[in-house]
Design a protein around this motif. Structure first.
Motif, PDB file in Angstrom:
ATOM      1  N   THR A   1       0.872  -1.172   0.000  1.00 14.60           N
ATOM      2  CA  THR A   1       0.000   0.000   0.000  1.00 14.60           C
ATOM      3  C   THR A   1       0.911   1.225   0.000  1.00 14.60           C
ATOM      4  OG1 THR A   1      -0.051   0.154   2.413  1.00 14.60           O
ATOM      5  CG2 THR A   1      -1.771  -1.191   1.350  1.00 14.60           C
ATOM      6  N   PRO A   2       0.423   2.397  -0.403  1.00 21.40           N
ATOM      7  CA  PRO A   2       1.291   3.580  -0.405  1.00 21.40           C
ATOM      8  C   PRO A   2       1.997   3.857   0.926  1.00 21.40           C
ATOM      9  CG  PRO A   2      -0.625   4.008  -1.748  1.00 21.40           C
ATOM     10  CD  PRO A   2      -0.865   2.662  -1.106  1.00 21.40           C
TER      11      PRO A   2
ATOM     12  N   VAL B   1       4.889   1.442   1.161  1.00 21.09           N
ATOM     13  CA  VAL B   1       5.952   1.800   0.226  1.00 21.09           C
ATOM     14  C   VAL B   1       6.818   2.904   0.826  1.00 21.09           C
ATOM     15  CG1 VAL B   1       6.457   2.802  -2.042  1.00 21.09           C
ATOM     16  CG2 VAL B   1       4.626   1.102  -1.805  1.00 21.09           C
TER      17      VAL B   1
ATOM     18  N   ASN C   1       0.707   2.611  -5.786  1.00 22.91           N
ATOM     19  CA  ASN C   1       2.001   2.352  -5.147  1.00 22.91           C
ATOM     20  C   ASN C   1       3.149   2.955  -5.952  1.00 22.91           C
ATOM     21  OD1 ASN C   1       0.917   0.925  -2.956  1.00 22.91           O
ATOM     22  ND2 ASN C   1       0.855  -0.975  -4.131  1.00 22.91           N
TER      23      ASN C   1
END
Length: 318
Positions: free
Chosen positions: A190-191, A194, A224
């Motif tokens: 997920t962002p 990351v 992402n």
């Protein structure tokens, strides 16, 4: 065309095409060697320049890739193109070097259970194998890159502690590896993850070159990428037409799609050097060759400003 988002993003992005390895490995129908080589040549003609062509693994484990050396022989040594191959052990490394690859890619899972399923050995054993490969490669003058699978989560264990990822990265770094891919094997990134993983690795190993490998299992693969771009990451692995999915992980689906990635980057003002229309044509050719619908979106819809004649669409009635 207005491209307002370039500020704060990398000036350039390197796309590593992994479709003929990570994509084709999970296809049961045999793909002729000539088709694999032709696909690679067409992607080179479209402007892609870096490829993970194949994997030198046991043909019993991945029968689709048993012709890796033949594919490389048919491809030759295209000018300005980098060809790499995944290798699990010394035997694979020797075969890849003999086939003339530009770099070897060694890999280990961040989780013990996935490493056992994927490589049938412990992480400690895999790291020992990698050290042997690195020693042999140095003697042969071959370059080695690293990859950590399940770096954002494991389908068997769930969360993978950041400390595990950093520890493996440090061990690989000590072997001389300076380029490392974080693999999102089953689309668990997920962002926020990351951001966390990239920042932690940079803090621990400032000279490490980080690449990101996302799958679109849960529909956030390109989100992402945006998170990676915000962290300054400029190397991304993707697969033509969205092919892919680890055959040794439940629920795994395709990699982020190369055409979709090129479209996103160019709409953000980042030049890729890729002819998007030509690449979409390759994707459709791959889809036809495999006889199945593949998940790439831009190859179906076209770029944002592609238009149709008004009289080609029926008018609503009622």
């Amino acid at each position: 065309m207005l491209r307002p988002m370039r500020d704060g993003f990398p000036d350039r992005v390197q796309i590593v095409e992994v479709g003929t390895r990570d994509g084709f490995q999970s296809v049961n129908k045999w793909i002729p060697t000539s088709t694999k080589a032709a696909t690679l040549k067409a992607m080179i003609a479209a402007g892609l320049r870096v490829f993970e062509v194949t994997s030198f693994v046991s043909p019993r484990a991945v029968p689709q890739l048993r012709d890796g050396a033949e594919v490389l022989a048919q491809l030759g040594q295209p000018a300005g193109v980098t060809l790499t191959a995944l290798v699990p052990n010394l035997r694979g490394a020797e075969a890849a070097i003999a086939a003339g690859v530009d770099a070897l890619v060694v890999f280990v899972s961040a989780s013990e259970s996935h490493n056992q399923k994927n490589l049938n050995r412990s992480r400690a054993s895999s790291l020992a194998q990698i050290e042997t490969v690195c020693t042999h490669a140095a003697e042969a003058g071959a370059r080695v890159q690293g990859a950590i699978a399940t770096a954002f989560g494991c389908p068997f264990e769930g969360e993978v502690p950041m400390a595990e990822v950093v520890d493996i990265a440090q061990r690989l770094h000590a072997m001389g590896i300076r380029r490392l891919t974080l693999g999102d094997t089953t689309g668990m990134a997920t962002p926020p993850l990351v951001q966390e993983r990239v920042q932690a690795l940079r803090a621990a190993l400032p000279d490490l070159e980080i690449a990101l490998h996302f799958h679109n299992t849960r529909g956030v693969g390109l989100a992402n990428v945006m998170a990676g771009l915000a962290e300054g990451i400029w190397i991304y692995e993707s697969s033509i037409a969205g092919l892919g999915g680890c055959p040794f992980a439940p629920g795994a689906t395709g990699n982020i799609c190369t055409e979709d990635l090129v479209y996103l980057l160019e709409e953000c003002g980042i030049e890729t050097g890729v002819d998007l229309e030509a690449l979409c044509h390759v994707a459709r050719e791959v889809e036809a060759a495999l006889g199945t619908t593949l998940p790439g979106q831009v190859m179906k819809a076209g770029p944002r400003l592609q238009t149709s004649a008004v009289d080609s669409v029926r008018t609503a009635c009622g």
